[in-house]
Design a protein around this motif. Structure first.
Motif, PDB file in Angstrom:
ATOM      1  N   ALA A  20      29.763  34.495  24.074  1.00  0.00           N
ATOM      2  CA  ALA A  20      28.616  35.237  24.596  1.00  0.00           C
ATOM      3  C   ALA A  20      29.066  36.307  25.588  1.00  0.00           C
ATOM      4  O   ALA A  20      28.574  37.439  25.559  1.00  0.00           O
ATOM      5  CB  ALA A  20      27.639  34.262  25.268  1.00  0.00           C
ATOM      6  N   GLU A  21      30.023  35.945  26.453  1.00  0.00           N
ATOM      7  CA  GLU A  21      30.478  36.882  27.477  1.00  0.00           C
ATOM      8  C   GLU A  21      31.150  38.105  26.868  1.00  0.00           C
ATOM      9  O   GLU A  21      30.963  39.225  27.325  1.00  0.00           O
ATOM     10  CB  GLU A  21      31.489  36.193  28.398  1.00  0.00           C
ATOM     11  CG  GLU A  21      30.865  35.484  29.568  1.00  0.00           C
ATOM     12  CD  GLU A  21      31.942  34.963  30.499  1.00  0.00           C
ATOM     13  OE1 GLU A  21      31.594  34.650  31.624  1.00  0.00           O
ATOM     14  OE2 GLU A  21      33.120  34.882  30.097  1.00  0.00           O
ATOM     15  N   THR A 104      39.202  30.981  34.694  1.00  0.00           N
ATOM     16  CA  THR A 104      38.233  31.558  35.629  1.00  0.00           C
ATOM     17  C   THR A 104      38.231  33.084  35.562  1.00  0.00           C
ATOM     18  O   THR A 104      37.499  33.724  36.304  1.00  0.00           O
ATOM     19  CB  THR A 104      38.572  31.125  37.071  1.00  0.00           C
ATOM     20  OG1 THR A 104      39.970  31.344  37.295  1.00  0.00           O
ATOM     21  CG2 THR A 104      38.272  29.663  37.287  1.00  0.00           C
ATOM     22  N   ILE A 105      39.014  33.642  34.659  1.00  0.00           N
ATOM     23  CA  ILE A 105      39.096  35.099  34.533  1.00  0.00           C
ATOM     24  C   ILE A 105      37.719  35.682  34.209  1.00  0.00           C
ATOM     25  O   ILE A 105      36.904  35.046  33.527  1.00  0.00           O
ATOM     26  CB  ILE A 105      40.120  35.458  33.436  1.00  0.00           C
ATOM     27  CG1 ILE A 105      40.402  36.962  33.412  1.00  0.00           C
ATOM     28  CG2 ILE A 105      39.630  35.004  32.074  1.00  0.00           C
ATOM     29  CD1 ILE A 105      41.535  37.338  32.471  1.00  0.00           C
ATOM     30  N   SER A 106      37.452  36.886  34.720  1.00  0.00           N
ATOM     31  CA  SER A 106      36.148  37.501  34.443  1.00  0.00           C
ATOM     32  C   SER A 106      36.114  38.006  33.006  1.00  0.00           C
ATOM     33  O   SER A 106      37.150  38.219  32.375  1.00  0.00           O
ATOM     34  CB  SER A 106      35.912  38.663  35.405  1.00  0.00           C
ATOM     35  OG  SER A 106      36.755  39.745  35.050  1.00  0.00           O
ATOM     36  N   ALA A 107      34.910  38.179  32.478  1.00  0.00           N
ATOM     37  CA  ALA A 107      34.758  38.587  31.083  1.00  0.00           C
ATOM     38  C   ALA A 107      35.427  39.926  30.816  1.00  0.00           C
ATOM     39  O   ALA A 107      36.085  40.104  29.787  1.00  0.00           O
ATOM     40  CB  ALA A 107      33.272  38.650  30.719  1.00  0.00           C
ATOM     41  N   ASP A 108      35.280  40.867  31.770  1.00  0.00           N
ATOM     42  CA  ASP A 108      35.890  42.182  31.587  1.00  0.00           C
ATOM     43  C   ASP A 108      37.411  42.071  31.490  1.00  0.00           C
ATOM     44  O   ASP A 108      38.041  42.651  30.606  1.00  0.00           O
ATOM     45  CB  ASP A 108      35.524  43.101  32.752  1.00  0.00           C
ATOM     46  CG  ASP A 108      34.043  43.452  32.741  1.00  0.00           C
ATOM     47  OD1 ASP A 108      33.447  43.329  31.642  1.00  0.00           O
ATOM     48  OD2 ASP A 108      33.507  43.825  33.792  1.00  0.00           O
ATOM     49  N   ASP A 109      37.983  41.307  32.420  1.00  0.00           N
ATOM     50  CA  ASP A 109      39.431  41.155  32.419  1.00  0.00           C
ATOM     51  C   ASP A 109      39.906  40.478  31.144  1.00  0.00           C
ATOM     52  O   ASP A 109      40.954  40.829  30.593  1.00  0.00           O
ATOM     53  CB  ASP A 109      39.882  40.341  33.639  1.00  0.00           C
ATOM     54  CG  ASP A 109      39.711  41.129  34.925  1.00  0.00           C
ATOM     55  OD1 ASP A 109      39.512  42.362  34.831  1.00  0.00           O
ATOM     56  OD2 ASP A 109      39.772  40.513  36.007  1.00  0.00           O
ATOM     57  N   LEU A 110      39.110  39.504  30.667  1.00  0.00           N
ATOM     58  CA  LEU A 110      39.510  38.795  29.452  1.00  0.00           C
ATOM     59  C   LEU A 110      39.484  39.742  28.260  1.00  0.00           C
ATOM     60  O   LEU A 110      40.420  39.763  27.430  1.00  0.00           O
ATOM     61  CB  LEU A 110      38.588  37.589  29.224  1.00  0.00           C
ATOM     62  CG  LEU A 110      38.933  36.711  28.018  1.00  0.00           C
ATOM     63  CD1 LEU A 110      40.352  36.177  28.133  1.00  0.00           C
ATOM     64  CD2 LEU A 110      37.950  35.552  27.881  1.00  0.00           C
ATOM     65  N   ALA A 111      38.405  40.516  28.154  1.00  0.00           N
ATOM     66  CA  ALA A 111      38.319  41.462  27.042  1.00  0.00           C
ATOM     67  C   ALA A 111      39.478  42.443  27.088  1.00  0.00           C
ATOM     68  O   ALA A 111      40.102  42.768  26.061  1.00  0.00           O
ATOM     69  CB  ALA A 111      36.984  42.213  27.113  1.00  0.00           C
ATOM     70  N   ASP A 112      39.794  42.884  28.305  1.00  0.00           N
ATOM     71  CA  ASP A 112      40.905  43.812  28.488  1.00  0.00           C
ATOM     72  C   ASP A 112      42.225  43.168  28.058  1.00  0.00           C
ATOM     73  O   ASP A 112      43.033  43.764  27.332  1.00  0.00           O
ATOM     74  CB  ASP A 112      40.959  44.212  29.966  1.00  0.00           C
ATOM     75  CG  ASP A 112      42.061  45.208  30.233  1.00  0.00           C
ATOM     76  OD1 ASP A 112      42.137  46.186  29.467  1.00  0.00           O
ATOM     77  OD2 ASP A 112      42.835  44.993  31.189  1.00  0.00           O
TER      78      ASP A 112
END
Lengths: 212, 403
Positions: A20-21, A104-112
């Motif tokens: 979802a994120e 705990t990584i943020s969604a933006d960082d994960l996508a990146d």
């Protein structure tokens, strides 16, 4: 074009949360809750990136890496873990994962991170950079098989230090007056050294510090 | 036996046992023993019949007397019985005479009486002592009977029993050797060996099973103990935190603060304690944890190498903590990086955020935060501090102390 991803985690809640994120930033082509399911899903859907949980029943992420790695070398793995145990992380990297991030990584960082791994780069979280610096800290005690893999160059050390301090690649490039591409090259060289180093301390070191 | 299990679950069985009539002596004012009366009441026949039965048995080889004596010794008196008017010493005398008479009768009628009668006498004596003993004394004896080799050195009873046992074993061996008839001994030994092997074959599996069961039970007990400990911990902290999270569901900042605090606590439980150890890495991690808790941010703490804390490093750690607090309070971010590296010649600590940043020159001189708590503190110990900040891109504080 968004990268094709298989999510591997034994918690369905976590998988659906990540899915979802990430939204349409990645194309989730498969999900798996066990190593066996993961191997089947990866074989059938041929993703670019596998988001791989370190801790799962029946062998964990390592089992998936060891099964798929030699068979489909083009598939890249990004390890994802709640564990900060150095030996887990180092084991996965040495088995071929292209990076490690915490859950705990943020969604933006994960996508990146996913798109960077898909492009062939490596992903160092500050913590992983700290592990590597720590592991290569002392000069090798025993004569090594290939000294090239057992030492970090001063430049690589600098890059890792900045990564550990929380700098992004772009910031590192600006700080060291080099191109982002060069930063990426240093990072993948470090990863290769980590994978190929015969430093016997690497294993012992990881076992010594159960956790950082 | 499903029925029994079902009852057991509801405690019906135990109530039933409690109401079961017990066989008690019913001493009256003119019958000090009250054995016949007790038995009569218990089985619901007339007293006279019971007495007749005892007399008949006594006539038939003295068994009635022995039985009567045994009942007298073994059965407890009814609690509501009136105190006997016969003085206790007379009671003992009568009992002793009866016992000796009975044993004499039995011994006379039986073969091997030379062994049998003293043994029986000794048993009766023991039983009498047991009956007269008070409850704490009995407890002490029970405890002692479980410890002989393992008895404490100051336990006189344990040592006495050990000595007596050893003496008896030696005496027995001596008698056997003195009267040695070696062919008889050989036959006897052979018979004993065969019997023992047979017994082992017969009961071996049973013994094995019992030992395994004991082991399983033991480890099960240890496991359940551990489970209880963990359950207690989970109850105390995790459930509490979950309840707090539900109550604060509207405030993401509070929720993540609670979750992070709980995560750290669980890690401590799982991977061992992380208390102040006088090492730099622990000091920094504790500082990071405190700032996380106090300001609801997350601090990514990475420490490479470690060294013992001295005054200068303690000051550096305190300054780093202050820098974390500054970032948490003013930068407007949820994440701060803390990196420390112990090099051969120096210790460097970096605190970095990607927040609003500030212009260092524009900060008034009287602002304690950066100048007093960070820069001056470190410089007093011979270290240096670099603050790099630009409005909009964040702040990094570098603390460096030579070793």
């Amino acid at each position: 074009m968004s990268p094709r991803v298989v999510l591997v985690d034994d918690h369905a809640m976590f998988r659906s949360g990540v899915r979802a994120e990430l939204g349409d930033r990645v194309d989730v082509v498969g999900e798996a809750g066990t190593p066996a399911e993961a191997i089947a899903a990866i074989r059938s859907s041929r993703p670019e990136v596998v988001l791989l949980d370190v801790h799962m029943p029946d062998g964990g992420g390592l089992a998936v890496l060891e099964a798929i790695g030699p068979e489909l070398p083009d598939i890249r793995f990004l390890a994802l873990s709640v564990s900060d145990a150095a030996e887990d992380v180092i084991a996965l990297i040495r088995a071929g994962a292209r990076g490690y991030v915490t859950k705990t990584i943020s969604a933006d960082d994960l996508a990146d991170a996913i798109s960077r791994v898909a492009d062939g780069d490596v992903v160092f979280s500050p913590r992983l950079a700290g592990f590597v610096l720590d592991a290569f800290r002392d000069s090798p005690v025993a004569p090594s098989v290939d000294p090239n893999f057992d030492q970090l160059t001063p430049r690589e050390r600098e890059v890792l230090r900045l990564l550990a301090r929380g700098y992004a690649y772009k910031e590192i490039a600006a700080e060291l007056f080099i191109s982002i591409k060069t930063v990426e090259t240093h990072a993948s060289n470090v990863l290769r050294k980590l994978q190929l180093s015969s430093r016997h301390q690497l294993t012992r070191w990881a076992a010594d510090r159960r956790m950082l | 036996m499903p029925g029994r299990c079902a009852y057991g679950d509801h405690g019906v069985v135990s109530t039933a046992t409690r109401t079961t009539a017990r066989l008690l002596r019913r001493p009256g004012s003119w019958r000090p023993a009250g054995v016949a009366a007790g038995i009569a009441e218990h089985i619901g026949v007339r007293v006279r019949l019971v007495r007749l039965g005892f007399i008949a048995l006594a006539a038939a080889g003295g068994l009635g007397v022995a039985l009567y004596g045994a009942y007298w010794i073994v059965l407890p008196a009814a609690p509501d019985a009136p105190p006997s008017r016969v003085p206790p010493w007379l009671e003992y005398l009568l009992a002793g005479v009866a016992a000796i008479a009975a044993i004499g009768g039995v011994a006379y009628a039986m073969p091997l009486s030379g062994v049998f009668a003293p043994t029986l006498l000794a048993c009766l004596g023991g039983a009498l002592i047991w009956r007269q003993a008070s409850e704490p004394e009995r407890d002490r004896w029970r405890r002692l009977s479980r410890t002989s080799l393992s008895a404490d050195h100051d336990e006189r009873m344990g040592r006495i029993r050990l000595a007596a046992g050893a003496a008896l074993v030696l005496a027995g061996g001596g008698i056997v050797l003195a009267r040695a008839n070696f062919s008889a001994i050989r036959d006897g030994l052979l018979a004993v060996t065969v019997t023992v092997v047979g017994m082992a074959l017969l009961t071996g599996p049973w013994w094995m099973r019992m030992m395994t069961q004991l082991g399983t039970e033991r480890s099960e007990r240890i496991r359940s103990q551990e489970r209880a400990d963990i359950a207690a911990h989970l109850h105390d902290s995790v459930l509490q935190t979950l309840a707090l999270i539900q109550r604060n569901a509207g405030s993401p900042r509070e929720v993540s603060r609670l979750a992070r605090g709980q995560e750290r606590e669980l890690r401590t439980l799982l991977y061992g304690s992380r208390t102040a150890s006088g090492q730099l890495a622990d000091e920094l991690r504790i500082a990071a944890a405190e700032v996380e808790d106090a300001y609801a941010i997350s601090v990514e703490a990475v420490v490479v190498g470690d060294t013992a804390l001295d005054d200068a490093l303690a000051a550096a750690a305190a300054a780093a903590r202050e820098a974390l607090v500054n970032s948490a309070k003013h930068a407007g971010v949820t994440e701060v990086s803390l990196y420390a590296e112990v090099e051969p010649d120096a210790v460097s600590i970096f605190v970095k955020d990607r927040g609003v940043g500030f212009d260092l020159d524009a900060v008034a001189d009287d602002r304690q935060g950066v100048r007093g708590s960070i820069i001056a503190r470190v410089e007093r110990h011979g270290g240096e501090v670099k603050v790099r900040s630009q409005p909009g891109t964040g702040t990094e504080v570098e603390i460096r102390i030579a070793r």
